[in-house]
Write a protein that holds these residues in place. Sequence first.
Motif, PDB file in Angstrom:
ATOM      1  N   GLU A  19     103.758 -24.975  13.820  1.00  0.00           N
ATOM      2  CA  GLU A  19     105.067 -24.334  13.867  1.00  0.00           C
ATOM      3  C   GLU A  19     104.932 -22.826  14.072  1.00  0.00           C
ATOM      4  N   LYS A  20     103.862 -22.282  13.503  1.00  0.00           N
ATOM      5  CA  LYS A  20     103.664 -20.840  13.590  1.00  0.00           C
ATOM      6  C   LYS A  20     103.438 -20.408  15.036  1.00  0.00           C
ATOM      7  N   GLU A  21     102.593 -21.188  15.703  1.00  0.00           N
ATOM      8  CA  GLU A  21     102.301 -20.942  17.116  1.00  0.00           C
ATOM      9  C   GLU A  21     103.588 -20.993  17.952  1.00  0.00           C
ATOM     10  N   ILE A  22     104.365 -22.036  17.711  1.00  0.00           N
ATOM     11  CA  ILE A  22     105.607 -22.229  18.451  1.00  0.00           C
ATOM     12  C   ILE A  22     106.579 -21.087  18.140  1.00  0.00           C
ATOM     13  N   SER A  23     106.631 -20.756  16.882  1.00  0.00           N
ATOM     14  CA  SER A  23     107.508 -19.690  16.444  1.00  0.00           C
ATOM     15  C   SER A  23     107.173 -18.367  17.140  1.00  0.00           C
ATOM     16  N   ASN A  24     105.886 -18.115  17.314  1.00  0.00           N
ATOM     17  CA  ASN A  24     105.462 -16.901  18.018  1.00  0.00           C
ATOM     18  C   ASN A  24     105.953 -16.882  19.455  1.00  0.00           C
ATOM     19  N   ILE A  25     105.852 -18.020  20.116  1.00  0.00           N
ATOM     20  CA  ILE A  25     106.300 -18.067  21.506  1.00  0.00           C
ATOM     21  C   ILE A  25     107.814 -17.912  21.581  1.00  0.00           C
ATOM     22  N   LEU A  26     108.501 -18.500  20.628  1.00  0.00           N
ATOM     23  CA  LEU A  26     109.960 -18.312  20.578  1.00  0.00           C
ATOM     24  C   LEU A  26     110.316 -16.836  20.438  1.00  0.00           C
ATOM     25  N   LYS A  27     109.585 -16.170  19.570  1.00  0.00           N
ATOM     26  CA  LYS A  27     109.834 -14.735  19.383  1.00  0.00           C
ATOM     27  C   LYS A  27     109.580 -13.967  20.669  1.00  0.00           C
ATOM     28  N   GLN A  28     108.499 -14.345  21.354  1.00  0.00           N
ATOM     29  CA  GLN A  28     108.152 -13.715  22.628  1.00  0.00           C
ATOM     30  C   GLN A  28     109.275 -13.937  23.647  1.00  0.00           C
ATOM     31  N   LEU A  29     109.763 -15.153  23.672  1.00  0.00           N
ATOM     32  CA  LEU A  29     110.847 -15.504  24.588  1.00  0.00           C
ATOM     33  C   LEU A  29     112.080 -14.644  24.307  1.00  0.00           C
ATOM     34  N   ILE A  30     112.427 -14.532  23.039  1.00  0.00           N
ATOM     35  CA  ILE A  30     113.609 -13.764  22.662  1.00  0.00           C
ATOM     36  C   ILE A  30     113.413 -12.282  22.975  1.00  0.00           C
ATOM     37  N   SER A  31     112.234 -11.756  22.685  1.00  0.00           N
ATOM     38  CA  SER A  31     112.078 -10.320  22.920  1.00  0.00           C
ATOM     39  C   SER A  31     111.993 -10.019  24.410  1.00  0.00           C
ATOM     40  N   TYR A  32     111.382 -10.916  25.192  1.00  0.00           N
ATOM     41  CA  TYR A  32     111.373 -10.670  26.634  1.00  0.00           C
ATOM     42  C   TYR A  32     112.793 -10.739  27.196  1.00  0.00           C
ATOM     43  N   THR A  33     113.554 -11.740  26.754  1.00  0.00           N
ATOM     44  CA  THR A  33     114.927 -11.893  27.235  1.00  0.00           C
ATOM     45  C   THR A  33     115.754 -10.651  26.902  1.00  0.00           C
ATOM     46  N   ASN A  34     115.628 -10.177  25.666  1.00  0.00           N
ATOM     47  CA  ASN A  34     116.378  -8.981  25.279  1.00  0.00           C
ATOM     48  C   ASN A  34     115.982  -7.772  26.117  1.00  0.00           C
ATOM     49  N   PHE A  35     114.692  -7.644  26.348  1.00  0.00           N
ATOM     50  CA  PHE A  35     114.199  -6.540  27.163  1.00  0.00           C
ATOM     51  C   PHE A  35     114.760  -6.623  28.588  1.00  0.00           C
ATOM     52  N   HIS A  36     114.700  -7.820  29.159  1.00  0.00           N
ATOM     53  CA  HIS A  36     115.163  -8.010  30.531  1.00  0.00           C
ATOM     54  C   HIS A  36     116.667  -7.730  30.654  1.00  0.00           C
ATOM     55  N   PHE A  37     117.451  -8.264  29.722  1.00  0.00           N
ATOM     56  CA  PHE A  37     118.895  -8.038  29.738  1.00  0.00           C
ATOM     57  C   PHE A  37     119.210  -6.549  29.580  1.00  0.00           C
ATOM     58  N   ALA A  38     118.509  -5.908  28.661  1.00  0.00           N
ATOM     59  CA  ALA A  38     118.771  -4.490  28.414  1.00  0.00           C
ATOM     60  C   ALA A  38     118.489  -3.667  29.674  1.00  0.00           C
ATOM     61  N   GLU A  67     119.896 -18.074  19.560  1.00  0.00           N
ATOM     62  CA  GLU A  67     119.903 -17.943  18.094  1.00  0.00           C
ATOM     63  C   GLU A  67     120.201 -19.285  17.426  1.00  0.00           C
ATOM     64  N   GLU A  68     121.202 -19.992  17.985  1.00  0.00           N
ATOM     65  CA  GLU A  68     121.546 -21.317  17.450  1.00  0.00           C
ATOM     66  C   GLU A  68     120.361 -22.266  17.515  1.00  0.00           C
ATOM     67  N   PHE A  69     119.698 -22.272  18.674  1.00  0.00           N
ATOM     68  CA  PHE A  69     118.515 -23.128  18.834  1.00  0.00           C
ATOM     69  C   PHE A  69     117.440 -22.755  17.822  1.00  0.00           C
ATOM     70  N   LYS A  70     117.279 -21.455  17.611  1.00  0.00           N
ATOM     71  CA  LYS A  70     116.261 -20.990  16.668  1.00  0.00           C
ATOM     72  C   LYS A  70     116.561 -21.512  15.259  1.00  0.00           C
ATOM     73  N   LYS A  71     117.843 -21.483  14.883  1.00  0.00           N
ATOM     74  CA  LYS A  71     118.233 -22.010  13.568  1.00  0.00           C
ATOM     75  C   LYS A  71     117.971 -23.503  13.495  1.00  0.00           C
ATOM     76  N   ARG A  72     118.325 -24.211  14.576  1.00  0.00           N
ATOM     77  CA  ARG A  72     118.068 -25.656  14.602  1.00  0.00           C
ATOM     78  C   ARG A  72     116.576 -25.947  14.503  1.00  0.00           C
ATOM     79  N   PHE A  73     115.784 -25.116  15.157  1.00  0.00           N
ATOM     80  CA  PHE A  73     114.328 -25.293  15.091  1.00  0.00           C
ATOM     81  C   PHE A  73     113.840 -25.154  13.646  1.00  0.00           C
ATOM     82  N   ASP A  74     114.344 -24.142  12.939  1.00  0.00           N
ATOM     83  CA  ASP A  74     113.928 -23.949  11.550  1.00  0.00           C
ATOM     84  C   ASP A  74     114.313 -25.141  10.672  1.00  0.00           C
ATOM     85  N   LEU A  75     115.450 -25.764  10.985  1.00  0.00           N
ATOM     86  CA  LEU A  75     115.919 -26.898  10.180  1.00  0.00           C
ATOM     87  C   LEU A  75     115.315 -28.227  10.619  1.00  0.00           C
TER      88      LEU A  75
END
Length: 113
Positions: A19-38, A67-75
């Motif tokens: 889960e930790k590995e996956i979580s890291n990639i999710l974080k990477q995905l979110i930060s790249y997306t935010n960077f690209h949008f910005a 964000e919703e998907f991320k919450k679902r992933f945690d649950l």
Amino acid sequence: MFLSILNSLYVVLKKDESEKEISNILKQLISYTNFHFATEERYFDKFNYSLAEEHKKQHNDLKLKVEEFKKRFDLEGAEILFDLIDFLEDWHVEHLSMHDKKYVECFNKNGLT
Ligand SMILES: [Fe+2]
Ligand SMILES: [Fe+2]
């Protein structure tokens, strides 16, 4: 870049990584997306792009969805990430062809190629 992150998410899922590995990639995905949008949005403001508001709304909706998907992933765990990947692939194709395509002319006119 976006697709390569999606791809690595798919690969770790297939390999049943922690889960930790996956979580890291999710974080990477979110930060790249935010960077690209910005980055896009900075140019919208700079060039007074006429469709900026509706385009920013698309970006914000996507951020909320992820964000919703991320919450679902945690649950619910990694299973839901197949849905996330499908969703993001479709979103990406549609966003590029319906929205990102529209600003090309404006960006070019302002000297950005
Ligand atoms: Fe984009
Ligand atoms: Fe965009």
